[in-house]
Write a protein that holds these residues in place. Structure first.
Motif, PDB file in Angstrom:
ATOM      1  N   UNK A 134      -4.389-107.652  43.885  1.00 44.06           N
ATOM      2  CA  UNK A 134      -5.591-108.495  43.948  1.00 44.06           C
ATOM      3  C   UNK A 134      -6.253-108.491  45.322  1.00 44.06           C
ATOM      4  N   UNK A 135      -5.706-107.710  46.257  1.00 44.25           N
ATOM      5  CA  UNK A 135      -6.286-107.609  47.585  1.00 44.25           C
ATOM      6  C   UNK A 135      -5.594-108.430  48.649  1.00 44.25           C
ATOM      7  N   UNK A 136      -4.732-109.359  48.253  1.00 45.56           N
ATOM      8  CA  UNK A 136      -4.005-110.159  49.232  1.00 45.56           C
ATOM      9  C   UNK A 136      -2.945-109.308  49.945  1.00 45.56           C
ATOM     10  N   UNK A 137      -2.542-109.761  51.122  1.00 49.16           N
ATOM     11  CA  UNK A 137      -1.478-109.107  51.868  1.00 49.16           C
ATOM     12  C   UNK A 137      -0.425-110.148  52.239  1.00 49.16           C
ATOM     13  N   UNK A 138       0.834-109.833  51.956  1.00 50.75           N
ATOM     14  CA  UNK A 138       1.956-110.696  52.312  1.00 50.75           C
ATOM     15  C   UNK A 138       2.803-109.987  53.362  1.00 50.75           C
ATOM     16  N   UNK A 139       3.523-110.741  54.167  1.00 55.82           N
ATOM     17  CA  UNK A 139       4.402-110.135  55.161  1.00 55.82           C
ATOM     18  C   UNK A 139       5.764-110.800  55.100  1.00 55.82           C
ATOM     19  N   UNK A 140       6.792-110.041  55.487  1.00 58.44           N
ATOM     20  CA  UNK A 140       8.156-110.554  55.416  1.00 58.44           C
ATOM     21  C   UNK A 140       9.069-109.747  56.322  1.00 58.44           C
ATOM     22  N   UNK A 141      10.213-110.350  56.659  1.00 58.29           N
ATOM     23  CA  UNK A 141      11.233-109.655  57.437  1.00 58.29           C
ATOM     24  C   UNK A 141      11.983-108.636  56.593  1.00 58.29           C
ATOM     25  N   UNK A 142      12.070-108.899  55.279  1.00 63.41           N
ATOM     26  CA  UNK A 142      12.874-108.059  54.397  1.00 63.41           C
ATOM     27  C   UNK A 142      12.207-107.990  53.025  1.00 63.41           C
ATOM     28  N   UNK A 143      12.307-106.829  52.392  1.00 65.25           N
ATOM     29  CA  UNK A 143      11.802-106.649  51.028  1.00 65.25           C
ATOM     30  C   UNK A 143      12.922-106.115  50.149  1.00 65.25           C
ATOM     31  N   UNK A 144      13.067-106.727  48.974  1.00 70.91           N
ATOM     32  CA  UNK A 144      13.986-106.224  47.948  1.00 70.91           C
ATOM     33  C   UNK A 144      13.147-105.644  46.808  1.00 70.91           C
ATOM     34  N   UNK A 145      13.495-104.453  46.378  1.00 70.37           N
ATOM     35  CA  UNK A 145      12.807-103.821  45.254  1.00 70.37           C
ATOM     36  C   UNK A 145      13.623-103.963  43.991  1.00 70.37           C
ATOM     37  N   UNK A 146      13.148-104.787  43.069  1.00 70.90           N
ATOM     38  CA  UNK A 146      13.871-105.041  41.813  1.00 70.90           C
ATOM     39  C   UNK A 146      12.899-104.890  40.650  1.00 70.90           C
ATOM     40  N   UNK A 147      12.093-103.831  40.720  1.00 68.76           N
ATOM     41  CA  UNK A 147      10.945-103.723  39.822  1.00 68.76           C
ATOM     42  C   UNK A 147      11.180-102.869  38.587  1.00 68.76           C
ATOM     43  N   UNK A 148      12.413-102.631  38.227  1.00 70.52           N
ATOM     44  CA  UNK A 148      12.681-102.085  36.906  1.00 70.52           C
ATOM     45  C   UNK A 148      12.878-100.590  36.837  1.00 70.52           C
ATOM     46  N   UNK A 149      12.760-100.087  35.597  1.00 72.74           N
ATOM     47  CA  UNK A 149      13.152 -98.721  35.279  1.00 72.74           C
ATOM     48  C   UNK A 149      12.264 -97.679  35.920  1.00 72.74           C
TER      49      UNK A 149
END
Length: 378
Positions: A134-149
Motif C-alpha cells: 500500500x506504499x507504507x514503509x515499516x522498519x525493524x531490528x529483525x525480520x522473520x519470514x513466515x510467508x508460506x509455501x
C-alpha cells in the motif's frame, strides 16, 4: 521502529509473534488475509508439539481436536496397509487453530496488519526496511519470514530456489483441500490414499468434520479440464477415495486450491531474514508433518531472536546458530520426505511401494519415525 516484523500469519508467524510479544518486544505481524480463514493444509499435527502448543494457552481439548493414533496407507488399486502411530497426533483445522493463536497474540500486544502484504524487504545499516504493497514503509531490528509455501516475496528477494525452480521451471504440483462430514470413518486414523499422479490425506478434525487434502499435478487437472472432472476420472479409481467422495457431505462451495507448491531445498536464513515454516522448507504432504515443523521452527526462531534482541547474540551469531539449529532439526526429515515421495505418483510404482511396505512392515514405521521429531520440552 519495531523490534520485529513478521511477514506471514500462519502457524510459524503466529507462534513467533506470540512468544516475542510475551518476552516484551514490539512485534508487527503482516498477513494478507483476515482471521479466521481456511488454508490448503492436511491439518494433522504430530504430538511432538502438543505440550508446547498447549503451554502457549491453546486448549486443544476445548477446541475439540481429534486424537489420532493410527495410520492407513492405500495403493491406487485400494490395497490397504495399517500401522500404529508411535507418537500419535491430533487433528484440528487451521481455521480454528490459527484463529486461537491470533486471539492470544492480540492479548499479548502483537500489532497485526491484516489484509495487507509486503512488497519488498531491504537490509542496511543493521536494520530492515519493509515496503508494504500500500506504499507504507515499516522498519525493524529483525525480520522473520513466515510467508508460506511460495510467495511473490520469494521472487523479490531473489531466493536461490526460485532461480532453479522459478518461471522457467515451474513446480508441477497443485494442492486441493475440502472439509467433509457424514462419512463413517474412524476419528483416530489418518489415511493416505494414493492415486495416479498424486495422493490424498484424510483425518478427523473438530466438530465431527474431516479434512480431505490432496496433492496432484497441473497436468493431471489440465488433461481432464477441471478439478471435479479429474477427481471423478482419477481419484475415484482408488475405491477408498471413491467411497469418500460418494458418501460424504462436502462443506465448501468450492475447494481451497494452491498452485506452484515447491519442495525444493531452501535456506533458513536469506537476506538476513530468519525463515520459518514453509518459507524455510516444505515437507512433502506424503509425510504429513508440516504443521508440527512450523510450530517447532517458530520456537527455535523466537528463542534465538529473543537472545539477539537482548544483545546476547550478534547478528552473525544469530544467523549462524539459527541455520545450524534448523538444519539439525529438519534437514533429514525434509530429505526423507523428498526421497519417499519418489516412490509414489506413478501407479505401478505406488503399487510396488505399498506391496513392499506390506512385506516388510517395520519399514513403514521406520519411515514415519524419520519424518517425526521428539516431543519438544516446554
Amino acid at each position: 521502529m519495531q523490534d520485529v516484523i513478521i511477514i506471514g500469519g500462519g502457524l510459524a508467524g503466529l507462534v513467533s509473534a506470540l512468544e516475542l510479544a510475551r518476552a516484551g518486544f514490539g512485534v508487527t505481524l503482516v498477513e494478507r488475509k483476515t482471521y479466521p480463514f481456511h488454508k490448503v493444509c492436511g491439518e494433522y499435527v504430530s504430538n511432538e508439539v502438543r505440550p508446547y502448543i498447549e503451554s502457549l494457552g491453546v486448549d486443544l481439548d476445548s477446541l475439540d481436536a481429534a486424537r489420532i493414533t493410527s495410520f492407513w496407507l492405500s495403493s491406487p488399486s485400494g490395497k490397504l496397509l495399517t500401522a500404529p502411530l508411535d507418537l500419535g497426533g491430533f487433528g484440528i483445522s487451521r481455521y480454528v487453530l490459527d484463529d486461537r493463536l491470533y486471539q492470544l497474540g492480540q492479548a499479548a500486544g502483537v500489532d497485526f496488519r491484516l489484509g495487507q502484504s509486503v512488497a519488498s524487504v531491504h537490509f542496511a545499516d543493521d536494520q530492515f526496511s519493509v515496503g508494504m504493497a500500500n506504499g507504507d514503509t515499516l522498519s525493524a531490528r529483525l525480520v522473520l519470514g513466515t510467508f508460506g509455501k511460495r510467495s511473490t516475496l520469494d521472487k523479490a528477494l531473489n531466493r536461490a530456489f526460485m532461480q532453479t525452480h522459478g518461471s522457467a521451471s515451474r513446480s508441477p504440483y497443485v494442492g486441493v483441500k475440502y472439509h467433509i462430514t457424514g462419512i463413517d470413518f474412524p476419528k483416530d486414523v489418518i489415511a493416505l490414499h494414493n492415486f495416479p499422479d498424486g495422493y490424498c490425506g484424510m483425518s478427523a478434525i473438530e466438530a465431527d468434520k474431516y479434512c480431505l487434502c490432496y496433492l496432484t499435478t497441473r497436468a493431471n487437472v489440465r488433461q481432464h479440464g477441471s478439478i471435479a472432472a479429474m477427481e471423478k476420472a482419477v481419484l475415484h479409481r482408488n475405491p477408498h477415495l471413491r467411497a469418500v467422495f460418494e458418501e460424504s457431505t462436502f462443506l465448501y462451495d468450492r475447494p481451497e486450491v494452491i498452485n506452484e507448491i515447491s519442495f525444493a531445498p531452501k535456506e533458513a536464513v536469506d537476506n538476513h531474514i530468519l525463515m520459518a515454516g514453509d518459507a524455510a522448507g516444505l515437507i512433502t504432504p506424503l509425510c504429513g508433518n508440516g504443521m508440527a515443523m512450523a510450530i517447532h521452527g517458530a520456537k527455535l526462531a523466537s528463542g534465538l531472536a529473543t537472545r539477539f534482541l537482548r544483545h546476547e547474540l550478534t547478528r552473525p551469531e544469530l544467523e549462524r546458530t539459527y541455520q545450524t539449529g534448523w538444519s539439525a532439526l529438519f534437514s533429514r526429515r525434509l530429505w526423507v520426505g523428498r526421497t519417499v515421495q519418489k516412490l509414489f505418483g506413478q501407479s505401478w510404482l505406488s503399487e510396488a511401494a505399498v506391496a513392499a511396505f506390506g512385506t516388510v512392515k517395520p519399514a513403514l514405521r521406520t519411515v514415519m519415525k524419520q519424518t517425526h521429531g521428539q516431543i519438544i520440552p516446554v
